[in-house]
Design an enzyme around this catalytic site. Structure first.
Site, short mmCIF file in Angstrom:
data_model
loop_
_atom_site.label_atom_id
_atom_site.label_comp_id
_atom_site.label_asym_id
_atom_site.label_seq_id
_atom_site.Cartn_x
_atom_site.Cartn_y
_atom_site.Cartn_z
N HIS A 1 -40.58 56.09 97.24
CA HIS A 1 -39.88 57.39 97.08
C HIS A 1 -40.77 58.56 97.49
CE1 HIS A 1 -36.84 55.52 94.03
NE2 HIS A 1 -36.49 55.33 95.28
N ASP B 1 -41.35 61.42 96.37
CA ASP B 1 -42.17 62.11 95.37
C ASP B 1 -43.35 61.25 94.91
OD1 ASP B 1 -40.29 60.45 94.13
OD2 ASP B 1 -40.36 61.58 92.26
N HIS B 2 -43.59 60.14 95.60
CA HIS B 2 -44.79 59.33 95.36
C HIS B 2 -45.58 59.15 96.65
CE1 HIS B 2 -43.59 58.09 91.22
NE2 HIS B 2 -42.45 58.54 91.70
N ASP C 1 -42.84 54.48 88.59
CA ASP C 1 -41.57 54.79 87.93
C ASP C 1 -40.98 53.55 87.25
OD1 ASP C 1 -41.91 57.30 88.88
OD2 ASP C 1 -40.17 57.32 90.21
N HIS D 1 -36.76 49.54 89.49
CA HIS D 1 -36.52 50.90 89.99
C HIS D 1 -36.26 50.83 91.50
CE1 HIS D 1 -36.88 55.22 90.31
NE2 HIS D 1 -37.90 55.12 91.13
N HIS E 1 -44.33 60.07 86.11
CA HIS E 1 -43.67 61.34 85.80
C HIS E 1 -43.92 61.73 84.34
CE1 HIS E 1 -40.97 61.87 89.31
NE2 HIS E 1 -41.02 60.55 89.37
N HIS F 1 -44.37 52.85 94.87
CA HIS F 1 -43.08 52.62 95.53
C HIS F 1 -42.84 53.74 96.53
CE1 HIS F 1 -41.95 55.33 92.27
NE2 HIS F 1 -40.77 55.52 92.84
ZN LIG Z 1 -39.07 56.68 92.14
#
Ligand SMILES: [Zn+2]
Length: 255
Positions: free
Chosen positions: A56, A58-59, A133, A110, A171, A54
């Protein structure tokens, strides 16, 4: 030969390298480019492909730099929000990378374009699932762009994969997830035992991934939303599974 390299990065994220033949690897959700480049170097691997679960940051934070440095192809399901994307995939899409087949599973919840990647048979005959996530070890992601029903359906779809599927999530929230579960069901023996095992693994310097689907079905509290134990613990004896799931997620959001 190790086929999966787990790279902790960006605080509590896991980036993964999957070596699909002698020289070549794909990366999943690289939040950081230098961590991936160092690991490729250490394991003497070329990066051919990036899979994104996805959009975001942090990915995806390392995507553009990795593409520039390696010329790899970037694959994901959100054309508008994933940086430097080359190929857009959707539910049931099958990717052929080397001689490996990777199935795309749409798991909205998410985000509305979240996907997971599933290898039904790796070179070493394992079943592998990257969940981003959507599903965590002992937990699930926040519901951000969809409703509880949609997220719950996505989790159930993952839970329907074979019991021995290895689960690699985005995570390391594992301890926190089981701590939360124990606030709901303090006397649950399976959760207590699982918490002990997790802590032992961490003390020995290991990672809490992978889990397996069977483990999640039995000890991930969100996947147990339809059980009488959880309904009783929440004082929701007559509620449906989705309402129970939504209540668990609401409590976890403020945990
Ligand atoms: Zn995320």
């Amino acid at each position: 030969m190790v086929s999966i390299v787990t790279i902790p990065a960006c605080g509590d994220n896991f980036i993964y390298l999957y070596r699909y033949d002698k020289k070549n690897a794909l990366a999943i959700d690289p939040c950081n480019s230098s961590a991936v480049l160092n690991s490729l170097n250490e394991h003497n691997l070329n990066l051919t492909t990036i899979l994104i679960t996805h959009h975001h940051w942090d990915h995806t934070g390392g995507v553009s730099e990795l593409k520039k440095k390696t010329g790899c192809e970037v694959i994901g399901a959100d054309k508008r929000r994933i940086p430097s994307i080359d190929r857009v995939v959707d539910d049931k899409h099958v990717l052929a990378i080397g001689n490996i087949e990777i199935q795309v599973i749409a798991t909205p919840g998410h985000t509305n374009t979240s996907v997971c990647y599933y290898i039904p048979a790796s070179n070493d005959k394992q079943k592998i699932l990257w969940t981003g996530d959507t599903m965590f070890v002992g937990g699930c992601g926040r519901i951000m762009e969809c409703n509880a029903q949609t997220m719950f359906d996505s989790l159930l779809r993952l839970a329907s994969l074979p019991d021995d599927t290895l689960v690699y999530c985005g995570h390391d929230y594992t301890v926190e997830n089981y701590e939360f579960a124990l606030t709901i069901e303090p006397d649950n023996k399976a959760t207590q035992k699982r918490m002990q095992e997790i802590k032992q693994t961490l003390r020995a310097g290991g990672y809490t991934v992978p889990s397996i689907i069977l483990q999640e079905k039995t000890t991930n509290i969100f996947l147990r939303s339809d059980t009488n134990e959880i309904k009783t613990a929440l004082n929701m004896p007559n509620a449906g599974a989705v309402d129970v799931f939504a209540e668990l997620r609401r409590r976890k959001d403020v945990f």
